[in-house]
Design an enzyme around this catalytic site. Structure first.
Site, PDB file in Angstrom:
ATOM      1  N   CYS A  25     -16.659  -8.832   5.264  1.00  0.00           N
ATOM      2  CA  CYS A  25     -15.990  -7.539   5.063  1.00  0.00           C
ATOM      3  C   CYS A  25     -14.750  -7.719   4.196  1.00  0.00           C
ATOM      4  O   CYS A  25     -13.811  -8.417   4.583  1.00  0.00           O
ATOM      5  CB  CYS A  25     -15.556  -6.958   6.398  1.00  0.00           C
ATOM      6  SG  CYS A  25     -16.894  -6.773   7.545  1.00  0.00           S
ATOM      7  N   CYS A  51     -19.664  -5.738   3.325  1.00  0.00           N
ATOM      8  CA  CYS A  51     -18.932  -4.545   3.769  1.00  0.00           C
ATOM      9  C   CYS A  51     -17.638  -4.499   2.977  1.00  0.00           C
ATOM     10  O   CYS A  51     -17.079  -5.546   2.643  1.00  0.00           O
ATOM     11  CB  CYS A  51     -18.639  -4.646   5.268  1.00  0.00           C
ATOM     12  SG  CYS A  51     -17.668  -3.252   5.896  1.00  0.00           S
ATOM     13  N   CYS A  74     -19.421   2.380   8.535  1.00  0.00           N
ATOM     14  CA  CYS A  74     -18.677   1.701   9.596  1.00  0.00           C
ATOM     15  C   CYS A  74     -17.432   2.548   9.822  1.00  0.00           C
ATOM     16  O   CYS A  74     -16.582   2.653   8.931  1.00  0.00           O
ATOM     17  CB  CYS A  74     -18.304   0.289   9.146  1.00  0.00           C
ATOM     18  SG  CYS A  74     -17.182  -0.571  10.267  1.00  0.00           S
ATOM     19  N   ARG A 105     -18.024  -2.310  17.743  1.00  0.00           N
ATOM     20  CA  ARG A 105     -17.290  -3.563  17.530  1.00  0.00           C
ATOM     21  C   ARG A 105     -16.016  -3.625  18.368  1.00  0.00           C
ATOM     22  O   ARG A 105     -15.189  -2.710  18.318  1.00  0.00           O
ATOM     23  CB  ARG A 105     -16.933  -3.740  16.054  1.00  0.00           C
ATOM     24  CG  ARG A 105     -16.191  -5.071  15.793  1.00  0.00           C
ATOM     25  CD  ARG A 105     -15.973  -5.371  14.318  1.00  0.00           C
ATOM     26  NE  ARG A 105     -17.205  -5.320  13.598  1.00  0.00           N
ATOM     27  CZ  ARG A 105     -17.418  -4.552  12.526  1.00  0.00           C
ATOM     28  NH1 ARG A 105     -16.458  -3.795  12.067  1.00  0.00           N
ATOM     29  NH2 ARG A 105     -18.584  -4.555  11.929  1.00  0.00           N
ATOM     30  N   CYS A 165       0.274   0.201  10.330  1.00  0.00           N
ATOM     31  CA  CYS A 165      -0.205  -0.824   9.390  1.00  0.00           C
ATOM     32  C   CYS A 165       0.901  -1.663   8.771  1.00  0.00           C
ATOM     33  O   CYS A 165       1.826  -1.141   8.132  1.00  0.00           O
ATOM     34  CB  CYS A 165      -1.023  -0.153   8.291  1.00  0.00           C
ATOM     35  SG  CYS A 165      -1.793  -1.385   7.207  1.00  0.00           S
ATOM     36  N   CYS A 169       0.506   4.788   6.946  1.00  0.00           N
ATOM     37  CA  CYS A 169      -0.135   4.630   8.264  1.00  0.00           C
ATOM     38  C   CYS A 169       0.818   3.863   9.206  1.00  0.00           C
ATOM     39  O   CYS A 169       1.159   2.704   8.931  1.00  0.00           O
ATOM     40  CB  CYS A 169      -1.448   3.881   8.113  1.00  0.00           C
ATOM     41  SG  CYS A 169      -2.464   4.517   6.752  1.00  0.00           S
ATOM     42  N   CYS A 185       0.840  -1.193   0.000  1.00  0.00           N
ATOM     43  CA  CYS A 185       0.000   0.000   0.000  1.00  0.00           C
ATOM     44  C   CYS A 185       0.880   1.250   0.000  1.00  0.00           C
ATOM     45  O   CYS A 185       1.848   1.330   0.760  1.00  0.00           O
ATOM     46  CB  CYS A 185      -0.912   0.001   1.233  1.00  0.00           C
ATOM     47  SG  CYS A 185      -2.020   1.419   1.255  1.00  0.00           S
TER      48      CYS A 185
HETATM   49  N1  SAM Z   1      -6.671   0.758   3.051  1.00  0.00           N
HETATM   50  C1  SAM Z   1      -7.951   1.033   3.550  1.00  0.00           C
HETATM   51  C2  SAM Z   1      -7.971   2.126   4.583  1.00  0.00           C
HETATM   52  O1  SAM Z   1      -6.958   2.371   5.218  1.00  0.00           O
HETATM   53  O2  SAM Z   1      -9.030   2.720   4.763  1.00  0.00           O
HETATM   54  C3  SAM Z   1      -8.661  -0.176   4.100  1.00  0.00           C
HETATM   55  C4  SAM Z   1      -7.911  -1.216   4.899  1.00  0.00           C
HETATM   56  S1  SAM Z   1      -7.213  -0.678   6.441  1.00  0.00           S
HETATM   57  C5  SAM Z   1      -6.263  -2.073   6.895  1.00  0.00           C
HETATM   58  C6  SAM Z   1      -8.615  -0.617   7.548  1.00  0.00           C
HETATM   59  C7  SAM Z   1      -8.364  -0.251   8.965  1.00  0.00           C
HETATM   60  O3  SAM Z   1      -7.704  -1.301   9.645  1.00  0.00           O
HETATM   61  C8  SAM Z   1      -7.526   0.962   9.273  1.00  0.00           C
HETATM   62  O4  SAM Z   1      -8.208   2.158   9.122  1.00  0.00           O
HETATM   63  C9  SAM Z   1      -7.172   0.729  10.735  1.00  0.00           C
HETATM   64  O5  SAM Z   1      -8.147   1.322  11.558  1.00  0.00           O
HETATM   65  C10 SAM Z   1      -7.220  -0.785  10.870  1.00  0.00           C
HETATM   66  N2  SAM Z   1      -5.878  -1.327  11.136  1.00  0.00           N
HETATM   67  C11 SAM Z   1      -4.889  -1.499  10.257  1.00  0.00           C
HETATM   68  N3  SAM Z   1      -3.787  -2.001  10.847  1.00  0.00           N
HETATM   69  C12 SAM Z   1      -4.102  -2.147  12.154  1.00  0.00           C
HETATM   70  C13 SAM Z   1      -3.374  -2.610  13.281  1.00  0.00           C
HETATM   71  N4  SAM Z   1      -2.104  -3.002  13.199  1.00  0.00           N
HETATM   72  N5  SAM Z   1      -4.007  -2.650  14.483  1.00  0.00           N
HETATM   73  C14 SAM Z   1      -5.300  -2.243  14.583  1.00  0.00           C
HETATM   74  N6  SAM Z   1      -6.021  -1.794  13.540  1.00  0.00           N
HETATM   75  C15 SAM Z   1      -5.433  -1.737  12.343  1.00  0.00           C
HETATM   76 FE1  SF4 Z   2      -2.822   1.253   3.365  1.00  0.00          FE
HETATM   77 FE2  SF4 Z   2      -2.817   0.073   5.721  1.00  0.00          FE
HETATM   78 FE3  SF4 Z   2      -3.083   2.698   5.586  1.00  0.00          FE
HETATM   79 FE4  SF4 Z   2      -5.112   1.108   4.731  1.00  0.00          FE
HETATM   80  S1  SF4 Z   2      -4.343   1.314   6.818  1.00  0.00           S
HETATM   81  S2  SF4 Z   2      -4.267   2.933   3.698  1.00  0.00           S
HETATM   82  S3  SF4 Z   2      -3.909  -0.617   3.943  1.00  0.00           S
HETATM   83  S4  SF4 Z   2      -1.257   1.519   4.943  1.00  0.00           S
END
Ligand code: SAM
Ligand code: SF4
Ligand code: DTB
Length: 344
Positions: A106, A137, A197, A269, A69, A66, A62
């Site tokens: 989802c 979802c 959500c 949730r 992530c 973040c 990606c």
């Molecule tokens: N890429 C898209 C986005 O960021 O909106 C969708 C997938 S992203 C993985 C969805 C959500 O997963 C993120 O907004 C975050 O809240 C959650 N998430 C991702 N990594 C996480 C982690 N290590 N621990 C807890 N929540 C996590």
């Molecule tokens: Fe990409 Fe992870 Fe951020 Fe979603 S949360 S935009 S998958 S880096």
């Protein structure tokens, strides 16, 4: 946005002040839990929990940064990247999730935002999952208003898009998009008539004020999100947030209780992070008003509790999975927690 339903239900307020939210967080624990549980019982069966299963339809690489992530291309987490899955693979996983008792499927993609040809494939996935009789979802990153309408027309029920934390702390966690970008997508999703959500993550080094402000922002959106995921950070080696102090379980429960009071008709949730929580913490979270979980051995790229363990936990607590609220055969039977304030 039609917020008349909020006006007709005095329990539903979108005018909470930050000070009111702070006061809830500062209540003695027993007072807070008593109030949250009483609110919960007014709107929900306290012995039912909604069950969703996640599927990573496109994994890793990606472009976003973040800090929590494991799927960001910027961090070396040893994750194996995968292109968008074939529809048959996704439907196979959805069928298995349904057999195991999940009512919502989802689909998550590691995108900043989906490209037109990717969206076409995902729309077919949505149609296929819906035809199985499951709620659908998706979480695909930022959407334009037109993309949100296309997903709605394909039969998508919910769109997940988290605010993650307070506006102020957001820029310390993500630099590749703004809070405003997030709010814009939420508006597109809501205006398309999709259910929202939207929640956040605790345990990223945020302050108490950041948690207050996150919940305040969620509870003062034009309409409350129908689902509010409270994720506890899953710490993955290689991500910048790996190694932070773990979340105090009582602070997690407190956050859930405040969310329950602020957004009484929403499903709250107990989302990522359950693998690191004791059964007792989860039981307390359900008492505080959590009434949705991810079920299945995997979240997107990290582990979730084993299914057998969750089945035993539900048995020990006398909890039943909530029956599906909407399916293709019953498309007009919207979730009671949603109709009152979805504005659709
Ligand atoms: N890429 C898209 C986005 O960021 O909106 C969708 C997938 S992203 C993985 C969805 C959500 O997963 C993120 O907004 C975050 O809240 C959650 N998430 C991702 N990594 C996480 C982690 N290590 N621990 C807890 N929540 C996590
Ligand atoms: Fe990409 Fe992870 Fe951020 Fe979603 S949360 S935009 S998958 S880096
Ligand atoms: C949400 O709020 N949590 C889910 C879902 N929405 C997409 C994702 C949790 C991801 C946890 C880390 C992982 O497994 O990659």
């Amino acid at each position: 946005m039609d917020t008349r339903a909020h006006e007709s239900d005095p329990g539903l307020r979108t005018d909470w002040t930050e000070e009111e939210v702070r006061q809830l967080f500062e209540l003695p624990f027993n007072d807070l839990l008593f109030r949250a549980h009483a609110t919960h019982r007014r709107y929900f069966d306290p012995n039912e929990v909604q069950v969703s299963t996640l599927c990573s339809i496109k994994t890793g690489a990606c472009p976003e940064d973040c800090a929590y992530c494991p799927q960001s291309i910027r961090y070396d987490t040893g994750l194996e990247n995968e292109d968008l899955l074939a529809i048959d693979d996704v439907l196979r996983q959805a069928r298995r999730a349904k057999e195991n008792g999940a009512t919502r499927f989802c689909m998550g993609a590691a995108y900043r935002s989906p490209k037109p040809r990717q969206l076409e494939v995902i729309k077919d996935m949505v149609r296929g999952v819906r035809a199985l009789g499951m709620e659908t979802c998706a979480t695909l990153g930022m959407l334009t208003a037109d993309q949100a309408r296309q997903l709605r027309d394909a039969g998508l029920d919910y769109y997940n898009h988290n605010l993650d934390t307070s506006e102020q702390f957001y820029s310390e966690i993500i630099t590749t998009r703004t809070y405003r970008d997030r709010l814009d997508t939420l508006r597109h999703v809501r205006e398309a008539g999709l259910k929202v959500c939207c929640g956040g993550i605790i345990g990223m080094g945020e302050s108490d004020l950041d948690r207050i402000q996150l919940l305040h922002t969620l509870a003062t959106l034009p309409a409350h999100p129908e689902s509010v995921p409270v994720n506890q950070l899953v710490q993955v080696p290689g991500t910048p947030l790996h190694g932070l102090a773990s979340v105090d379980a009582l602070d997690l429960v407190r956050t859930i209780a405040v969310a329950r009071i602020l957004m009484p008709r929403s499903h709250v949730r107990l989302s990522a992070g359950r693998n690191e929580m004791s059964d007792e913490t989860q039981a307390l979270a359900f008492f505080a008003g959590a009434n949705s979980i991810f079920y299945g051995d995997r979240l997107l790229t990290t582990d979730n509790p084993e299914q057998d363990h969750d089945v035993r936990l539900f048995e020990r607590l006398g909890i039943s999975p909530e029956p599906p609220r909407q399916g293709p055969e019953d498309a007009s039977a919207a979730e009671p927690g949603a109709t009152a304030h979805a504005g659709t």
